[in-house]
Write a protein that holds these residues in place. Structure first.
Motif, PDB file in Angstrom:
ATOM      1  N   ASN A 460       0.806  -1.216   0.000  1.00 48.57           N
ATOM      2  CA  ASN A 460       0.000   0.000   0.000  1.00 48.57           C
ATOM      3  C   ASN A 460       0.838   1.265   0.000  1.00 48.57           C
ATOM      4  OD1 ASN A 460      -0.789  -2.288   1.774  1.00 48.57           O
ATOM      5  ND2 ASN A 460      -2.822  -1.428   1.535  1.00 48.57           N
ATOM      6  N   SER A 461       2.013   1.195   0.639  1.00 49.38           N
ATOM      7  CA  SER A 461       2.830   2.392   0.763  1.00 49.38           C
ATOM      8  C   SER A 461       3.515   2.769  -0.547  1.00 49.38           C
ATOM      9  CB  SER A 461       3.872   2.204   1.864  1.00 49.38           C
ATOM     10  OG  SER A 461       4.709   1.096   1.577  1.00 49.38           O
ATOM     11  N   CYS A 462       3.466   1.923  -1.561  1.00 46.26           N
ATOM     12  CA  CYS A 462       4.006   2.275  -2.870  1.00 46.26           C
ATOM     13  C   CYS A 462       3.219   3.458  -3.423  1.00 46.26           C
ATOM     14  CB  CYS A 462       3.904   1.084  -3.826  1.00 46.26           C
ATOM     15  SG  CYS A 462       4.353   1.481  -5.534  1.00 46.26           S
ATOM     16  N   PRO A 463       3.882   4.529  -3.831  1.00 50.23           N
ATOM     17  CA  PRO A 463       3.142   5.734  -4.256  1.00 50.23           C
ATOM     18  C   PRO A 463       2.389   5.590  -5.558  1.00 50.23           C
ATOM     19  CG  PRO A 463       5.501   6.003  -4.605  1.00 50.23           C
ATOM     20  CD  PRO A 463       5.334   4.732  -3.822  1.00 50.23           C
ATOM     21  N   TYR A 464       2.635   4.512  -6.326  1.00 52.04           N
ATOM     22  CA  TYR A 464       2.017   4.372  -7.639  1.00 52.04           C
ATOM     23  C   TYR A 464       0.704   3.596  -7.596  1.00 52.04           C
ATOM     24  CZ  TYR A 464       6.820   5.671  -8.679  1.00 52.04           C
ATOM     25  OH  TYR A 464       8.039   6.297  -8.701  1.00 52.04           O
ATOM     26  N   LEU A 465       0.210   3.318  -6.399  1.00 51.78           N
ATOM     27  CA  LEU A 465      -1.071   2.644  -6.217  1.00 51.78           C
ATOM     28  C   LEU A 465      -2.095   3.641  -5.684  1.00 51.78           C
ATOM     29  CD1 LEU A 465       0.264  -0.531  -4.382  1.00 51.78           C
ATOM     30  CD2 LEU A 465      -0.320  -0.349  -6.807  1.00 51.78           C
ATOM     31  N   THR A 466      -3.365   3.346  -5.927  1.00 49.34           N
ATOM     32  CA  THR A 466      -4.447   4.099  -5.294  1.00 49.34           C
ATOM     33  C   THR A 466      -4.970   3.246  -4.151  1.00 49.34           C
ATOM     34  OG1 THR A 466      -5.026   5.135  -7.390  1.00 49.34           O
ATOM     35  CG2 THR A 466      -6.654   5.256  -5.619  1.00 49.34           C
ATOM     36  N   VAL A 467      -4.762   3.712  -2.928  1.00 48.65           N
ATOM     37  CA  VAL A 467      -5.091   2.938  -1.734  1.00 48.65           C
ATOM     38  C   VAL A 467      -6.422   3.417  -1.174  1.00 48.65           C
ATOM     39  CG1 VAL A 467      -4.280   2.222   0.548  1.00 48.65           C
ATOM     40  CG2 VAL A 467      -2.637   2.633  -1.300  1.00 48.65           C
ATOM     41  N   SER A 505       4.538   5.695   5.139  1.00 50.58           N
ATOM     42  CA  SER A 505       5.514   4.667   4.803  1.00 50.58           C
ATOM     43  C   SER A 505       6.839   4.897   5.508  1.00 50.58           C
ATOM     44  CB  SER A 505       5.738   4.646   3.289  1.00 50.58           C
ATOM     45  OG  SER A 505       6.784   3.767   2.938  1.00 50.58           O
ATOM     46  N   ASN A 506       7.522   3.794   5.827  1.00 49.88           N
ATOM     47  CA  ASN A 506       8.888   3.844   6.319  1.00 49.88           C
ATOM     48  C   ASN A 506       9.898   3.626   5.200  1.00 49.88           C
ATOM     49  OD1 ASN A 506       8.585   4.297   9.183  1.00 49.88           O
ATOM     50  ND2 ASN A 506       7.707   2.234   9.308  1.00 49.88           N
ATOM     51  N   ILE A 507       9.411   3.472   3.955  1.00 49.99           N
ATOM     52  CA  ILE A 507      10.293   3.191   2.825  1.00 49.99           C
ATOM     53  C   ILE A 507      10.204   4.275   1.758  1.00 49.99           C
ATOM     54  CG2 ILE A 507      10.740   1.578   0.921  1.00 49.99           C
ATOM     55  CD1 ILE A 507       9.752  -0.670   2.708  1.00 49.99           C
ATOM     56  N   PHE A 508       8.996   4.642   1.371  1.00 49.64           N
ATOM     57  CA  PHE A 508       8.803   5.536   0.234  1.00 49.64           C
ATOM     58  C   PHE A 508       8.484   6.959   0.699  1.00 49.64           C
ATOM     59  CE2 PHE A 508       7.588   1.260  -1.122  1.00 49.64           C
ATOM     60  CZ  PHE A 508       8.448   1.083  -2.208  1.00 49.64           C
ATOM     61  N   PRO A 509       9.086   7.967   0.061  1.00 56.47           N
ATOM     62  CA  PRO A 509       8.826   9.350   0.448  1.00 56.47           C
ATOM     63  C   PRO A 509       7.480   9.842  -0.081  1.00 56.47           C
ATOM     64  CG  PRO A 509      10.313   9.304  -1.424  1.00 56.47           C
ATOM     65  CD  PRO A 509      10.093   7.857  -1.019  1.00 56.47           C
ATOM     66  N   ILE A 510       7.080  11.015   0.362  1.00 55.37           N
ATOM     67  CA  ILE A 510       5.841  11.627  -0.108  1.00 55.37           C
ATOM     68  C   ILE A 510       5.980  11.931  -1.599  1.00 55.37           C
ATOM     69  CG2 ILE A 510       4.285  13.597   0.148  1.00 55.37           C
ATOM     70  CD1 ILE A 510       5.394  13.891   3.020  1.00 55.37           C
ATOM     71  N   PRO A 511       5.086  11.442  -2.453  1.00 58.85           N
ATOM     72  CA  PRO A 511       5.203  11.717  -3.888  1.00 58.85           C
ATOM     73  C   PRO A 511       4.763  13.145  -4.213  1.00 58.85           C
ATOM     74  CG  PRO A 511       3.231  10.425  -3.452  1.00 58.85           C
ATOM     75  CD  PRO A 511       3.960  10.538  -2.141  1.00 58.85           C
ATOM     76  N   GLY A 541      13.986   9.058  18.558  1.00 59.51           N
ATOM     77  CA  GLY A 541      13.486  10.093  19.458  1.00 59.51           C
ATOM     78  C   GLY A 541      12.120   9.802  20.039  1.00 59.51           C
ATOM     79  N   GLY A 542      11.720   8.525  20.043  1.00 61.96           N
ATOM     80  CA  GLY A 542      10.402   8.179  20.558  1.00 61.96           C
ATOM     81  C   GLY A 542       9.285   8.369  19.557  1.00 61.96           C
ATOM     82  N   GLY A 543       9.644   8.618  18.286  1.00 59.45           N
ATOM     83  CA  GLY A 543       8.630   8.839  17.259  1.00 59.45           C
ATOM     84  C   GLY A 543       7.793   7.611  16.975  1.00 59.45           C
ATOM     85  N   LEU A 544       6.517   7.851  16.638  1.00 62.63           N
ATOM     86  CA  LEU A 544       5.595   6.750  16.370  1.00 62.63           C
ATOM     87  C   LEU A 544       5.326   6.541  14.885  1.00 62.63           C
ATOM     88  CD1 LEU A 544       2.913   7.241  19.186  1.00 62.63           C
ATOM     89  CD2 LEU A 544       5.087   5.990  19.251  1.00 62.63           C
ATOM     90  N   TYR A 545       5.636   7.544  14.060  1.00 63.39           N
ATOM     91  CA  TYR A 545       5.398   7.390  12.625  1.00 63.39           C
ATOM     92  C   TYR A 545       6.401   8.240  11.864  1.00 63.39           C
ATOM     93  CZ  TYR A 545       3.181  12.012  12.674  1.00 63.39           C
ATOM     94  OH  TYR A 545       2.938  13.364  12.809  1.00 63.39           O
ATOM     95  N   ASN A 546       6.579   7.923  10.582  1.00 59.53           N
ATOM     96  CA  ASN A 546       7.550   8.608   9.735  1.00 59.53           C
ATOM     97  C   ASN A 546       6.875   9.785   9.035  1.00 59.53           C
ATOM     98  OD1 ASN A 546       9.539   9.453   8.012  1.00 59.53           O
ATOM     99  ND2 ASN A 546       9.732   7.518   6.910  1.00 59.53           N
ATOM    100  N   ARG A 547       7.169  10.994   9.464  1.00 58.30           N
ATOM    101  CA  ARG A 547       6.506  12.178   8.937  1.00 58.30           C
ATOM    102  C   ARG A 547       6.892  12.474   7.485  1.00 58.30           C
ATOM    103  NH1 ARG A 547       4.043  16.083  12.269  1.00 58.30           N
ATOM    104  NH2 ARG A 547       3.760  18.159  11.366  1.00 58.30           N
ATOM    105  N   SER A 548       7.965  11.877   7.006  1.00 56.04           N
ATOM    106  CA  SER A 548       8.406  12.119   5.625  1.00 56.04           C
ATOM    107  C   SER A 548       7.909  11.045   4.659  1.00 56.04           C
ATOM    108  CB  SER A 548       9.935  12.189   5.563  1.00 56.04           C
ATOM    109  OG  SER A 548      10.428  13.221   6.374  1.00 56.04           O
ATOM    110  N   GLY A 549       7.159  10.073   5.159  1.00 55.76           N
ATOM    111  CA  GLY A 549       6.758   8.953   4.325  1.00 55.76           C
ATOM    112  C   GLY A 549       5.504   9.205   3.506  1.00 55.76           C
ATOM    113  N   ARG A 550       5.351   8.440   2.442  1.00 56.49           N
ATOM    114  CA  ARG A 550       4.147   8.482   1.614  1.00 56.49           C
ATOM    115  C   ARG A 550       2.939   8.203   2.502  1.00 56.49           C
ATOM    116  NH1 ARG A 550      -0.529   7.264  -0.993  1.00 56.49           N
ATOM    117  NH2 ARG A 550      -0.519   5.598  -2.573  1.00 56.49           N
ATOM    118  N   GLY A 551       1.940   9.077   2.454  1.00 59.63           N
ATOM    119  CA  GLY A 551       0.746   8.889   3.257  1.00 59.63           C
ATOM    120  C   GLY A 551      -0.300   8.064   2.524  1.00 59.63           C
ATOM    121  N   TYR A 552      -1.036   7.268   3.257  1.00 61.52           N
ATOM    122  CA  TYR A 552      -2.124   6.486   2.668  1.00 61.52           C
ATOM    123  C   TYR A 552      -3.237   6.346   3.698  1.00 61.52           C
ATOM    124  CZ  TYR A 552      -0.531   2.488   5.454  1.00 61.52           C
ATOM    125  OH  TYR A 552      -0.193   1.665   6.510  1.00 61.52           O
ATOM    126  N   PRO A 553      -4.487   6.121   3.289  1.00 62.87           N
ATOM    127  CA  PRO A 553      -4.964   5.861   1.929  1.00 62.87           C
ATOM    128  C   PRO A 553      -5.101   7.146   1.108  1.00 62.87           C
ATOM    129  CG  PRO A 553      -6.823   5.882   3.408  1.00 62.87           C
ATOM    130  CD  PRO A 553      -5.588   6.033   4.279  1.00 62.87           C
TER     131      PRO A 553
END
Length: 660
Positions: A460-467, A505-511, A541-553
């Motif tokens: 789902n975190s792949c930016p080329y899909l519609t989630v 996403s923890n892998i793909f950046p915001i498209p 730093g105690g972070g719970l999510y990657n703020r730079s990652g591709r957001g979904y859905p």
């Protein structure tokens, strides 16, 4: 611990003493760790001949975003001018510079040019060489490595070197550092990676339901009890279809779950009498996939997908991509990957495509064919035997952490290539909020030592899909009121809790097409959780999510209290397994109208929707709890719960018909 440069150099020379390491060379690949199941044995005899393959670096992979935007953004003069498969292959093939540079290196190192072949897919240079030649070429040593579970013995090195000026042209070399595992078991129970544990094979919610409670199947007054086809049409203002352009079928992916014709006929008789009994999908059986099955074996996932698609697209047809033989589908053989066999079958070039150090199927993740076990697909892996449909819907997903990063990047590139060719691919966002499945990897499905980090989904975190996320008509409300994000507690009335997956996403950046929407979300609706970003470690730093990652859905649709028939009985079902084929079917309807006017299919729709969110119904209520938090909240505009919102068919149709 700090190791001195001299100590490191001595260590390197100890590992690679086949020839003195020139200053012009550098480590290209190094195995960071070796599984305990692999036992390093003796050196490989220097006269042993090895089949060598050098994966050439693909061209233009870093420009995938730009290429896809060029044919998908509504303001582009090339909107809708999709590429052919041949154009895609040529654009991403290794450059002549790469081919020439690597060939020159080989010939200058003593590999005769006549021995070197260039594969037809342009991705490899291949030749046979002795171990001694390879050790001198790569400044390494080859050892036998034995798999203690299967007895398989393969040659491999711990690391190898190539010239600095060649690094940018070479993806990887095989035999090299890889230790792939063949997954045919030698007896004993299936491993914990058997399918059905880490992959989504059944709807999140499933409860037997007395059909008599719905007295009139066209009555919209009971949509808060059960969502029927009439309710869906009312929610999103979708008229009954009347046309069927030849070849414009919607593709439905299934794996490990099978439909029964009797279930379809029960559904048609009770909810859509305008669809004749016996109507069934076109079966594209991939690597031994079987359907239909006897009614007692009818699966809830297949029933849900097909019984949602048909009422929205009929008389258009459904193509069923039924993937993998019974041994992999039921978990008797181990494989956690479920998409590569499908992608191989609809794009033959993907079978041998190389990127990010991954080529073709990975036997440590994907099924291995031929499968000689009883009932197995005892034939080679199918490559390029079917055509991809204009729209494809997939209601299955797992977690990013489950699979190697490069494995996911290679697969994501394939979705980009399909988008360039005009295909729309929809994936469900998951049904466990910001967490993964229970015990995946922790009892609460969350990451990190304290099980608090949000668990992003794959692919789902792949930016080329519609989630697609999920919404609900809550009790006491109607289809003429705004929906809310689906969120059901355990036991109310279903056994398990359910809320749509969403996050970063923890892998793909915001498209690029999503940057403005995500920035607005953080500016106006900043989540109350610490975060990490960029290349910072997971949970930094105690972070719970990657703020730079591709957001979904990206979008959402109804996914709760769906009326279905499965295994011969009426049920209420739900999950993003429902919302995904629903949204995909509506897009297939839009394609129908464009094709009737001589236009192309819409292809990758994300850039258009992010540029024109007004064609969707914004959802502003609900949350997707998990990891001991309330998760994310539905707000004005895009959010990592319901995306941009649910479809408004007339507005979407008008917009896409205006486009070239």
């Amino acid at each position: 611990m700090i190791i001195s440069y001299s100590a490191f150099a001595a260590f390197t020379l100890l590992l690679c003493n086949a020839a003195a390491l020139p200053d012009s060379h550098a480590v290209h690949e190094k195995r960071e760790a070796t599984s305990e199941r692999w036992i390093k044995r003796d050196r490989v005899n220097g006269l042993t001949t090895l089949p060598v393959r050098i994966g050439l670096a693909q061209s233009n992979l870093d420009r995938g975003y730009d290429y896809l935007l060029d044919v998908s953004h509504p303001d582009s003069p090339n909107y809708g001018k999709h590429w052919t498969a041949e154009e895609v292959a040529k654009k991403f093939a290794p450059s002549e510079e790469s081919i020439g540079a690597v060939r020159d290196w080989l010939t200058s190192s003593g590999i005769d040019r006549k021995r070197i072949s260039h594969t037809t897919n342009m991705g490899w240079l291949t030749f046979h060489a002795t171990v001694q030649e390879m050790e001198n070429l790569l400044h390494t040593e080859y050892y036998h490595h034995e798999d203690s579970e299967t007895g398989q013995v393969i040659p491999a090195c711990d690391l190898y070197h190539i010239p600095n000026h060649i690094t940018e042209h070479v993806d990887f070399v095989t035999p090299g550092v890889g230790l792939n595992v063949r997954n045919h078991p030698q007896g004993g129970p299936p491993s914990p990676w058997k399918r059905g544990i880490n992959d989504h094979h059944e709807p999140a919610k499933f409860q037997e339901f007395p059909h008599e409670k719905i007295h009139n199947n066209s009555d919209l007054a009971t949509c808060d009890i059960a969502i029927t086809p009439a309710c869906i049409r009312a929610l999103y203002d979708v008229p009954l279809p009347t046309t069927a352009v030849k070849g414009n079928t919607i593709g439905i992916f299934e794996n490990g779950n099978f439909y029964a014709q009797e279930d379809l006929d029960l559904f048609f008789s009770n909810f859509t009498p305008y669809i004749k009994n016996g109507t069934h999908p076109i079966l594209d059986s991939i690597d031994g996939g079987v359907a239909p099955v006897p009614v007692a074996q009818g699966g809830g996932e297949s029933a849900l997908d097909l019984e949602l698609a048909y009422p929205l697209i009929h008389p258009q047809q459904v193509t069923l991509f039924q993937v993998d033989d019974i041994n992999y589908s039921n978990g008797s053989l181990n494989a956690s990957g479920i998409y590569n066999d499908w992608l191989d079958a609809i794009d033959g070039s993907y079978c041998t495509y190389s990127a990010f150090g991954e080529t073709g199927n990975d036997p440590s993740v994907d099924p291995v064919y031929p499968d000689p076990l009883p009932g197995g697909w005892n034939h080679p892996l199918q490559c390029g035997v079917y055509k991809p449909t204009n729209v494809m819907s997939v209601s299955y997903s797992a977690q990013e952490y489950n699979h190697p990063v490069n494995y996911q990047k290679r697969m994501c590139n394939e979705f980009m290539k399909l988008g360039l060719q005009g295909h729309s691919i929809f994936f469900s966002s998951g049904d466990t909020g910001v967490a993964g499945r229970a015990t995946d990897p922790a009892p609460n499905g969350c990451l990190g030592p304290n099980h608090t980090i949000f668990n992003s989904r794959y692919p789902n975190s792949c930016p080329y899909l519609t989630v697609v996320g999920a919404t609900k008509v809550y009790p006491g409300h109607t289809v003429f009121e705004p929906e809310s994000a689906a969120n059901d507690l355990a036991g109310a009335p279903y056994k398990t809790a359910y809320s749509p997956g969403g996050g970063f996403s923890n892998i793909f950046p915001i498209p690029p097409w999503q940057e403005t929407a995500v920035a607005s979300y953080f500016k106006h609706h900043n989540p109350p959780y610490p975060y990490y970003s960029g290349n910072e470690p997971l949970g930094y730093g105690g972070g719970l999510y990657n703020r730079s990652g591709r957001g979904y859905p990206d979008v959402a649709a109804n996914g709760d209290n769906i009326a279905v028939y499965s295994a011969g009985k009426a049920h209420l079902s739900g999950g993003t397994s429902a919302s995904t084929p629903m949204f995909a079917s509506i897009v297939n309807r839009i394609n129908e109208e464009r094709l009737l006017r001589g236009k192309s299919p819409v292809g990758f729709i994300n850039p258009v929707l992010y540029a024109h969110p007004e064609v969707l119904n914004d959802i502003k209520n609900g949350s997707n709890p998990g990891c001991n938090t309330n998760g994310f909240t539905a707000v004005d505009g895009w959010d990592p719960l319901t995306g941009l919102g649910t479809p408004n068919f007339p507005k979407m149709l008008e917009l896409f018909l205006r486009l070239p």
